[in-house]
Design an enzyme around this catalytic site. Structure first.
Site, PDB file in Angstrom:
ATOM      1  N   ARG A 104      37.369  35.446  29.700  1.00 55.90           N
ATOM      2  CA  ARG A 104      37.176  36.207  28.455  1.00 55.90           C
ATOM      3  C   ARG A 104      37.718  35.387  27.268  1.00 55.90           C
ATOM      4  NH1 ARG A 104      42.233  37.535  27.362  1.00 55.90           N
ATOM      5  NH2 ARG A 104      43.593  37.894  29.148  1.00 55.90           N
ATOM      6  N   ALA A 162      27.344  44.710  45.574  1.00 57.52           N
ATOM      7  CA  ALA A 162      27.970  45.524  46.623  1.00 57.52           C
ATOM      8  C   ALA A 162      29.428  45.754  46.252  1.00 57.52           C
ATOM      9  CB  ALA A 162      27.882  44.831  47.980  1.00 57.52           C
ATOM     10  N   GLY A 163      29.896  46.948  46.480  1.00 57.99           N
ATOM     11  CA  GLY A 163      31.306  47.264  46.224  1.00 57.99           C
ATOM     12  C   GLY A 163      32.233  46.589  47.201  1.00 57.99           C
ATOM     13  N   LYS A 190      44.811  47.710  40.675  1.00 61.75           N
ATOM     14  CA  LYS A 190      43.408  48.161  40.683  1.00 61.75           C
ATOM     15  C   LYS A 190      43.198  49.262  39.647  1.00 61.75           C
ATOM     16  CE  LYS A 190      39.532  49.384  43.689  1.00 61.75           C
ATOM     17  NZ  LYS A 190      38.655  48.417  43.000  1.00 61.75           N
ATOM     18  N   GLY A 243      30.208  41.623  42.351  1.00 58.13           N
ATOM     19  CA  GLY A 243      31.224  42.274  43.183  1.00 58.13           C
ATOM     20  C   GLY A 243      32.022  43.302  42.400  1.00 58.13           C
ATOM     21  N   THR A 244      31.879  43.254  41.085  1.00 56.05           N
ATOM     22  CA  THR A 244      32.614  44.179  40.203  1.00 56.05           C
ATOM     23  C   THR A 244      32.369  45.628  40.620  1.00 56.05           C
ATOM     24  OG1 THR A 244      32.176  42.594  38.441  1.00 56.05           O
ATOM     25  CG2 THR A 244      32.949  44.782  37.763  1.00 56.05           C
ATOM     26  N   THR A 245      33.382  46.473  40.474  1.00 55.80           N
ATOM     27  CA  THR A 245      33.251  47.905  40.789  1.00 55.80           C
ATOM     28  C   THR A 245      33.623  48.725  39.549  1.00 55.80           C
ATOM     29  OG1 THR A 245      35.522  47.999  41.605  1.00 55.80           O
ATOM     30  CG2 THR A 245      33.787  47.555  43.232  1.00 55.80           C
ATOM     31  N   THR A 273      34.138  50.420  47.577  1.00 54.72           N
ATOM     32  CA  THR A 273      33.931  50.543  49.033  1.00 54.72           C
ATOM     33  C   THR A 273      33.930  52.001  49.458  1.00 54.72           C
ATOM     34  OG1 THR A 273      35.217  48.521  49.206  1.00 54.72           O
ATOM     35  CG2 THR A 273      34.761  49.709  51.258  1.00 54.72           C
ATOM     36  N   HIS A 331      44.771  50.435  47.856  1.00 57.07           N
ATOM     37  CA  HIS A 331      44.663  49.146  47.171  1.00 57.07           C
ATOM     38  C   HIS A 331      45.955  48.824  46.416  1.00 57.07           C
ATOM     39  CE1 HIS A 331      40.297  49.704  47.803  1.00 57.07           C
ATOM     40  NE2 HIS A 331      40.252  48.386  47.741  1.00 57.07           N
ATOM     41  N   HIS A 332      46.051  47.578  45.986  1.00 61.05           N
ATOM     42  CA  HIS A 332      47.169  47.048  45.201  1.00 61.05           C
ATOM     43  C   HIS A 332      47.380  47.825  43.889  1.00 61.05           C
ATOM     44  CE1 HIS A 332      44.104  45.032  42.651  1.00 61.05           C
ATOM     45  NE2 HIS A 332      43.448  44.958  43.804  1.00 61.05           N
TER      46      HIS A 332
HETATM   47  N1  LIG Z   1      32.827  43.684  45.985  1.00 61.04           N
HETATM   48  C1  LIG Z   1      33.922  43.181  46.563  1.00 61.04           C
HETATM   49  O1  LIG Z   1      33.889  42.712  47.729  1.00 61.04           O
HETATM   50  C2  LIG Z   1      35.191  43.153  45.787  1.00 61.04           C
HETATM   51  C3  LIG Z   1      35.194  43.643  44.528  1.00 61.04           C
HETATM   52  N2  LIG Z   1      36.311  43.524  43.749  1.00 61.04           N
HETATM   53  C4  LIG Z   1      36.162  43.965  42.377  1.00 61.04           C
HETATM   54  O2  LIG Z   1      36.077  42.816  41.545  1.00 61.04           O
HETATM   55  C5  LIG Z   1      36.621  43.090  40.255  1.00 61.04           C
HETATM   56  C6  LIG Z   1      37.685  42.085  39.915  1.00 61.04           C
HETATM   57  O3  LIG Z   1      38.777  42.224  40.793  1.00 61.04           O
HETATM   58  P1  LIG Z   1      40.084  41.305  40.631  1.00 61.04           P
HETATM   59  O4  LIG Z   1      39.732  39.873  40.756  1.00 61.04           O
HETATM   60  O5  LIG Z   1      41.100  41.894  41.535  1.00 61.04           O
HETATM   61  O6  LIG Z   1      40.485  41.649  39.121  1.00 61.04           O
HETATM   62  P2  LIG Z   1      41.255  40.728  38.065  1.00 61.04           P
HETATM   63  O7  LIG Z   1      41.662  41.645  36.973  1.00 61.04           O
HETATM   64  O8  LIG Z   1      42.296  39.919  38.763  1.00 61.04           O
HETATM   65  O9  LIG Z   1      40.104  39.729  37.548  1.00 61.04           O
HETATM   66  C7  LIG Z   1      39.117  40.060  36.616  1.00 61.04           C
HETATM   67  C8  LIG Z   1      38.948  38.858  35.702  1.00 61.04           C
HETATM   68  O10 LIG Z   1      37.810  39.067  34.857  1.00 61.04           O
HETATM   69  C9  LIG Z   1      38.163  38.510  33.586  1.00 61.04           C
HETATM   70  N3  LIG Z   1      37.295  39.002  32.525  1.00 61.04           N
HETATM   71  C10 LIG Z   1      37.362  40.168  31.827  1.00 61.04           C
HETATM   72  N4  LIG Z   1      36.406  40.215  30.881  1.00 61.04           N
HETATM   73  C11 LIG Z   1      35.713  39.048  30.954  1.00 61.04           C
HETATM   74  C12 LIG Z   1      34.617  38.488  30.234  1.00 61.04           C
HETATM   75  N5  LIG Z   1      34.023  39.148  29.216  1.00 61.04           N
HETATM   76  N6  LIG Z   1      34.175  37.268  30.604  1.00 61.04           N
HETATM   77  C13 LIG Z   1      34.746  36.594  31.620  1.00 61.04           C
HETATM   78  N7  LIG Z   1      35.797  37.058  32.335  1.00 61.04           N
HETATM   79  C14 LIG Z   1      36.271  38.270  32.015  1.00 61.04           C
HETATM   80  C15 LIG Z   1      39.624  38.916  33.405  1.00 61.04           C
HETATM   81  O11 LIG Z   1      40.270  38.164  32.381  1.00 61.04           O
HETATM   82  C16 LIG Z   1      40.166  38.644  34.798  1.00 61.04           C
HETATM   83  O12 LIG Z   1      40.621  37.311  34.939  1.00 61.04           O
HETATM   84  C17 LIG Z   1      37.117  44.544  40.330  1.00 61.04           C
HETATM   85  O13 LIG Z   1      36.111  45.399  39.826  1.00 61.04           O
HETATM   86  C18 LIG Z   1      37.293  44.776  41.824  1.00 61.04           C
HETATM   87  O14 LIG Z   1      37.204  46.119  42.199  1.00 61.04           O
HETATM   88  C19 LIG Z   1      37.441  42.937  44.205  1.00 61.04           C
HETATM   89  C20 LIG Z   1      37.506  42.462  45.473  1.00 61.04           C
HETATM   90  C21 LIG Z   1      36.379  42.537  46.382  1.00 61.04           C
HETATM   91  O1  LIG Z   2      39.888  45.825  43.516  1.00 63.43           O
HETATM   92  C1  LIG Z   2      39.993  45.326  44.668  1.00 63.43           C
HETATM   93  O2  LIG Z   2      40.944  44.614  44.995  1.00 63.43           O
HETATM   94  C2  LIG Z   2      38.930  45.604  45.633  1.00 63.43           C
HETATM   95  N1  LIG Z   2      37.868  46.212  45.191  1.00 63.43           N
HETATM   96  C3  LIG Z   2      36.709  46.544  45.942  1.00 63.43           C
HETATM   97  C4  LIG Z   2      36.525  48.046  45.944  1.00 63.43           C
HETATM   98  O3  LIG Z   2      36.639  48.665  44.870  1.00 63.43           O
HETATM   99  O4  LIG Z   2      36.234  48.613  46.997  1.00 63.43           O
HETATM  100  C5  LIG Z   2      36.678  45.898  47.305  1.00 63.43           C
HETATM  101  C6  LIG Z   2      38.002  45.690  47.961  1.00 63.43           C
HETATM  102  O5  LIG Z   2      38.400  46.862  48.592  1.00 63.43           O
HETATM  103  C7  LIG Z   2      39.062  45.145  47.018  1.00 63.43           C
END
Ligand SMILES: NC(=O)C1=CN([C@@H]2O[C@H](COP(=O)(O)OP(=O)(O)OC[C@H]3O[C@@H](n4cnc5c(N)ncnc54)[C@H](O)[C@@H]3O)[C@@H](O)[C@H]2O)C=CC1
Ligand SMILES: O=C(O)C1=N[C@H](C(=O)O)C[C@H](O)C1
Length: 269
Positions: free
Chosen positions: A38, A125-126, A162, A101-103, A169, A158-159
Site C-alpha cells: 500500500r 477461495a477462502g 485477524k 485469497g483475501t477474505t 473458511t 485464528h490469531h
Molecule cells: N485463502 C487463504 O487460504 C488464506 C486467506 N488469508 C486471508 O488473506 C488476507 C491477508 O492475510 P494476512 O497476510 O494475514 O494479513 P496481513 O494484514 O498480514 O497482510 C495484508 C497486507 O496487505 C497490504 N495491503 C493493504 N492494502 C493494500 C493495497 N492497496 N495494496 C497493496 N497491499 C495492500 C497490507 O499493508 C498488508 O501488508 C486476509 O483477508 C486473510 O483472511 C490468509 C491466509 C490464508
Molecule cells: O486470516 C487468516 O490468517 C486466515 N484466513 C483465512 C480464512 O479467513 O479462513 C484462511 C486461514 O484460515 C487463515
C-alpha cells in the site's frame, strides 16, 4: 527461466505476502516479477528480500500495481477486500490470472469480482489448502447423509490480528453444509449468539469464532445429535499450505478460459 509464468504478489509485507514470496522464489516453477504494498508502506522502494532481511533478488516493492501487473501472467493477492476489488479490474485489463485469497468481502465486493471474471481468470477461495478443500467435500457429504436431528456448528480459531469473522473458511464450510442439506445458508445461518437467544432453531447452521495469540487457522464442523457427535477438523500449523495452494492455482489458471474458479476446480476435488 524466462518462459516461466511471471507472478506479482499483492500485500507483500503481510503474513501471507512474505510466505508467498519465499514460496514463489523457491518453487522453480514461476518467476517473481513484482511485489506490491500500500502507498506509504516503509517497504516501498526497497528490494523485497532485502526488506525481509535477506539477500536482494532484484525485485523492488512498488505501490503502483498497474506497472507491476502489466508484465505478469498472474497476481497472487492476499491483501484486503478494497485492494483486491481494485486489483480484479487491473488483472482483467492485463489478462493476468488473479488468485484471490483475501477474505471478508461484502456482497457488493463479490459482485465487482464477478464482473471482472467475465474478462479474466479469477481463482478465489477462502482457504487454499488441500486439507480444507477436502474438508469442504467431506462436510457436504456428511450433511447430505444426516437430517436436521443433527445440529451443525462451525467453530473457527485464528490469531489475534485477524480482522474478519466468520473466517472465509468457516463460510466455505457452512456453505458446503447448507448445500449438502439442500438449504440456503442465508436462511439458516446463526451468528453472534449473546444473551437470551432462545433455544437453537432446528436446521440452523451456527458459527462461532475464537481469536488469540498466533493460531494459524483451525476449523471444526460439528454435527451434534442425541447421544452422539461427529466432529470434522482441520488444523493449519504453517501458512505454507495456503501459499503452495495459491501458487498451484496461479499455474493452473494459465490455460483456462475467463471465469470465476475455486480451489475445488484447481485440485480436481
Ligand atoms: N485463502 C487463504 O487460504 C488464506 C486467506 N488469508 C486471508 O488473506 C488476507 C491477508 O492475510 P494476512 O497476510 O494475514 O494479513 P496481513 O494484514 O498480514 O497482510 C495484508 C497486507 O496487505 C497490504 N495491503 C493493504 N492494502 C493494500 C493495497 N492497496 N495494496 C497493496 N497491499 C495492500 C497490507 O499493508 C498488508 O501488508 C486476509 O483477508 C486473510 O483472511 C490468509 C491466509 C490464508
Ligand atoms: O486470516 C487468516 O490468517 C486466515 N484466513 C483465512 C480464512 O479467513 O479462513 C484462511 C486461514 O484460515 C487463515
Amino acid at each position: 527461466m524466462a518462459d516461466l509464468p511471471g507472478i506479482v504478489i499483492m500485500g507483500v509485507s503481510g503474513r501471507m505476502g512474505q510466505m508467498l514470496t519465499h514460496t514463489v522464489l523457491e518453487s522453480g516453477k514461476a518467476r517473481l516479477v513484482g511485489c506490491v504494498e500500500r502507498p506509504g508502506h516503509p517497504w516501498v522502494g526497497q528490494d523485497v528480500r532485502a526488506a525481509m532481511g535477506g539477500v536482494p533478488v532484484g525485485v523492488t516493492v512498488t505501490d503502483e500495481p498497474i506497472d507491476a501487473i502489466a508484465q505478469a501472467q498472474a497476481v497472487i493477492d492476499f491483501s484486503t477486500p478494497a485492494a483486491s476489488v481494485g486489483i480484479a479490474r487491473l488483472a482483467a485489463q492485463a489478462r493476468a490470472v488473479h488468485v484471490i485469497g483475501t477474505t471478508g468481502f461484502s456482497p457488493e465486493d463479490l459482485e465487482q469480482i464477478r464482473l471482472a471474471a467475465r474478462h479474466a481468470i479469477v481463482v478465489r477461495a477462502g482457504n487454499m489448502s488441500l486439507g480444507v478443500n477436502l474438508l469442504v467435500q467431506l462436510t457436504r457429504r456428511v450433511a447430505a447423509a444426516l437430517d436436521a436431528d443433527f445440529d451443525i456448528e462451525v467453530i473457527e480459531a485464528h490469531h489475534r490480528h485477524k480482522v474478519d469473522a466468520p473466517s472465509g473458511t468457516a463460510l466455505m464450510l457452512g456453505q458446503a453444509a447448507a448445500e449438502g442439506r439442500g438449504v440456503a445458508l442465508d436462511e439458516v445461518s446463526e451468528r453472534g449468539r449473546d444473551g437470551l437467544t432462545g433455544a437453537r432453531a432446528r436446521g440452523a447452521i451456527g458459527f462461532s469464532a475464537i481469536r488469540g495469540g498466533d493460531i494459524v487457522g483451525e476449523h471444526d464442523v460439528v454435527f451434534a445429535g442425541e447421544g452422539e457427535r461427529i466432529v470434522l477438523r482441520h488444523v493449519a500449523t504453517d501458512r505454507a499450505v495456503f501459499a503452495r495452494g495459491a501458487l498451484k492455482a496461479a499455474l493452473w489458471g494459465q490455460d483456462k478460459k475467463p471465469g470465476e474458479y475455486d480451489m475445488l476446480d484447481v485440485l480436481g476435488l
